[in-house]
Design a protein around this motif. Sequence first.
Motif, PDB file in Angstrom:
ATOM      1  N   VAL A  60      38.826  28.506  37.659  1.00 10.91           N
ATOM      2  CA  VAL A  60      39.641  29.185  38.759  1.00 10.91           C
ATOM      3  C   VAL A  60      41.176  29.289  38.621  1.00 10.91           C
ATOM      4  O   VAL A  60      41.926  28.414  37.846  1.00 10.91           O
ATOM      5  CB  VAL A  60      39.383  28.347  39.965  1.00 10.91           C
ATOM      6  N   GLN A 439      36.376  33.843  49.717  1.00  7.67           N
ATOM      7  CA  GLN A 439      35.163  33.183  49.570  1.00  7.67           C
ATOM      8  C   GLN A 439      35.457  31.758  50.220  1.00  7.67           C
ATOM      9  O   GLN A 439      36.004  30.841  49.646  1.00  7.67           O
ATOM     10  CB  GLN A 439      34.857  32.832  47.859  1.00  7.67           C
ATOM     11  N   THR A 456      39.286  30.443  43.494  1.00  9.76           N
ATOM     12  CA  THR A 456      38.081  31.269  42.831  1.00  9.76           C
ATOM     13  C   THR A 456      38.362  31.864  41.675  1.00  9.76           C
ATOM     14  O   THR A 456      39.697  31.870  41.326  1.00  9.76           O
ATOM     15  CB  THR A 456      37.619  32.388  43.820  1.00  9.76           C
TER      16      THR A 456
END
Length: 507
Positions: A60, A439, A456
Motif C-alpha cells: 500500500v 475502502q 490501500t
Amino acid sequence: MTTDSPGILLVLDGWGHAPPGPANMISQAATPHLGALAAGHPATLVRASGDAVGLLPGTVGNSEIGHMVIGAGRPLPYDSLLVEQQIASGRLAGNELLTRTCARLAEGGRALHLIGLCSDGQIHAHVEHVRELLRVAAAIGVRAVWIHAITDGRDVADGTAAAYLSHVEKFAAEAGVGRIASVVGRGYALDKSGDLELTRSAALAMADGVGARVAHALEAVDGAERGDVWVEPSVVVDAGDMPVGTVGDGDAVLFTNFRSDRIQQLADFLVEHLTSRHVTVLSLARYDTRAAIPPLVDRADASGGLADELERHGSRSVRIAESEKFEHVTYYLNGRDARARQVEDHVKIVGEVSPDYLTRPEMNLPLVVDAVAEAAARRDVALVAANLANIDVVGHTGDAAATLLAVQHTDDAVGRICAAARGTGRWVLLVGDHGNAEQMSRPGDDGAPRPYGGHTTNPVPLILVPAPGRGSSGRLRADGTLADVAPTILALLGFPPGAAMSGRSLL
C-alpha cells in the motif's frame, strides 16, 4: 515570479479510487465540486503504490513516499524496500555495525532490546524484520534479546494486536532467543504531536519497567477498551513481580521501524533518558532525530526534484498544511531536505481546538482554505502547494460516518479553492497521495466486513483545472504514476523537467 502560468497543487490525502460501494466513503459522500471537476476537466488515475513509487510490489502507498515521489519526479526505493533487499541478499545479516554490536553483547553478557511497531502494515514497520534480527542475534550468540512491542490498530485492522504478538513469540521460539518485555499502544509510543507525557509513559515502560504489570504479553491487549492504538503501557514481570527486560548498563537498543517520523520523538527521548547507562542505540533505517543514531540501512537520494527545480528557476512556492501533514508538503516534498530555501514560504495551520477527528472531521480546513486563497493572491508566488488532510486523517479512525463527512468537507474546500484560483488566474492540479477512504471495511476471518482505516493499493485520481482562458489543455495520459506529477507541474509552469526526473508530464 518567473512564470506567467502560476498554479496550485492540492494533495488530497487518502483520496483513492475504487468502484462505488457501501464501504467506499468517497463514492457515498456528496461531492458536487469534485464530481463536476472530474466531468468537465482533464482527469486520469495514477498509480500510487507498489513498485510504481518504489515500494515492494503489492504494498500500500503512504503519505511519506507519496509526497516524496510527487516531489522527486521519479520512483524512490523506499526504506522498507531497501531493508527487504538487504535481508534477501544476506547483507543485513553481515552488516558490520549490527554484527559488531551483537558480538559485544554476546561477549559481555549484555542484552539487545528491539523496539518497534509489531504489524505488517508496511507503513512504518514490518514484523518480519524482527524475525531476521532475532536470527542474526542468535547466530552471533546474544543470549538475551528483549522485545518492546508497539501495537498498531491503525495501519492494520484494530483488534489484531494479539495475533501479531503471537507471531513475534513464534519468531523468538524459532530463533531460540527473544522474549516480549513490554507492550504499549502506538498512541503512546508513536506520538508526533509533541505530547511528551505520552512518550514518557511508553519510554519508562520499555527502559525502566514502569507500567501496568502483566504475566504474559497477551494480557496487555486482552480487552483493551480503546483498541490496539491505546494499549496501556504494560510491563511483563516474572513470578517475583520484577520486570523481565529493563535496559541495563552496556545494553544495546535497536529501533526496528523503517519510517522515521512517528518513532523519532520516542527515540530522542530514550537516547537522552539512557545517557548514563552507556547504551548503544541503533536504528534499522535512518531517522530524522536530534540525536545521531547510526542506521543499519541508509536511505535513497531524493534530490533533484521539484523544490530544487523551482529554486533553480528562482520561482517562489508557498507550502500549506495542518500540523498532521505539514512535514509532507515541506520536508518530504523537498526530498527529505530540511534546509531553509529563500524561495519558499511555509505556513503551518494550527487550530485553537485540540483535534478530535470523530466530532470535528472538518479539522481546521477553513483555515487551510483561507491560507491557500491568500497565497494564491500573491503575484510573487508561482506555486501554492497544499495538503488537505481530512480524508486520510479521519479515515484512519475507521469510522465510516466521520470519514464521509470529512470527504464532504474536503469537497467544499476544493470548491472554494478553485474559486480563488479562478479569481487569481491560476491552474489547479488535484491529486491523491494514496488510497484510504475508498475502502473503509475488509472481510474478517469469518468473511463478514470489519471496519478498516488503513491505506490501500488503489490508484488515485488526478484532475487538472486549467487557468481561466487557457482552454481544456486536452486529455491526460492514462498510464501515469505519482512520479509524473512534478514533470507535469513544471510543464504547466513553463519549465522543462529536471534532469534527475524519470517521470513524464501527463499533459
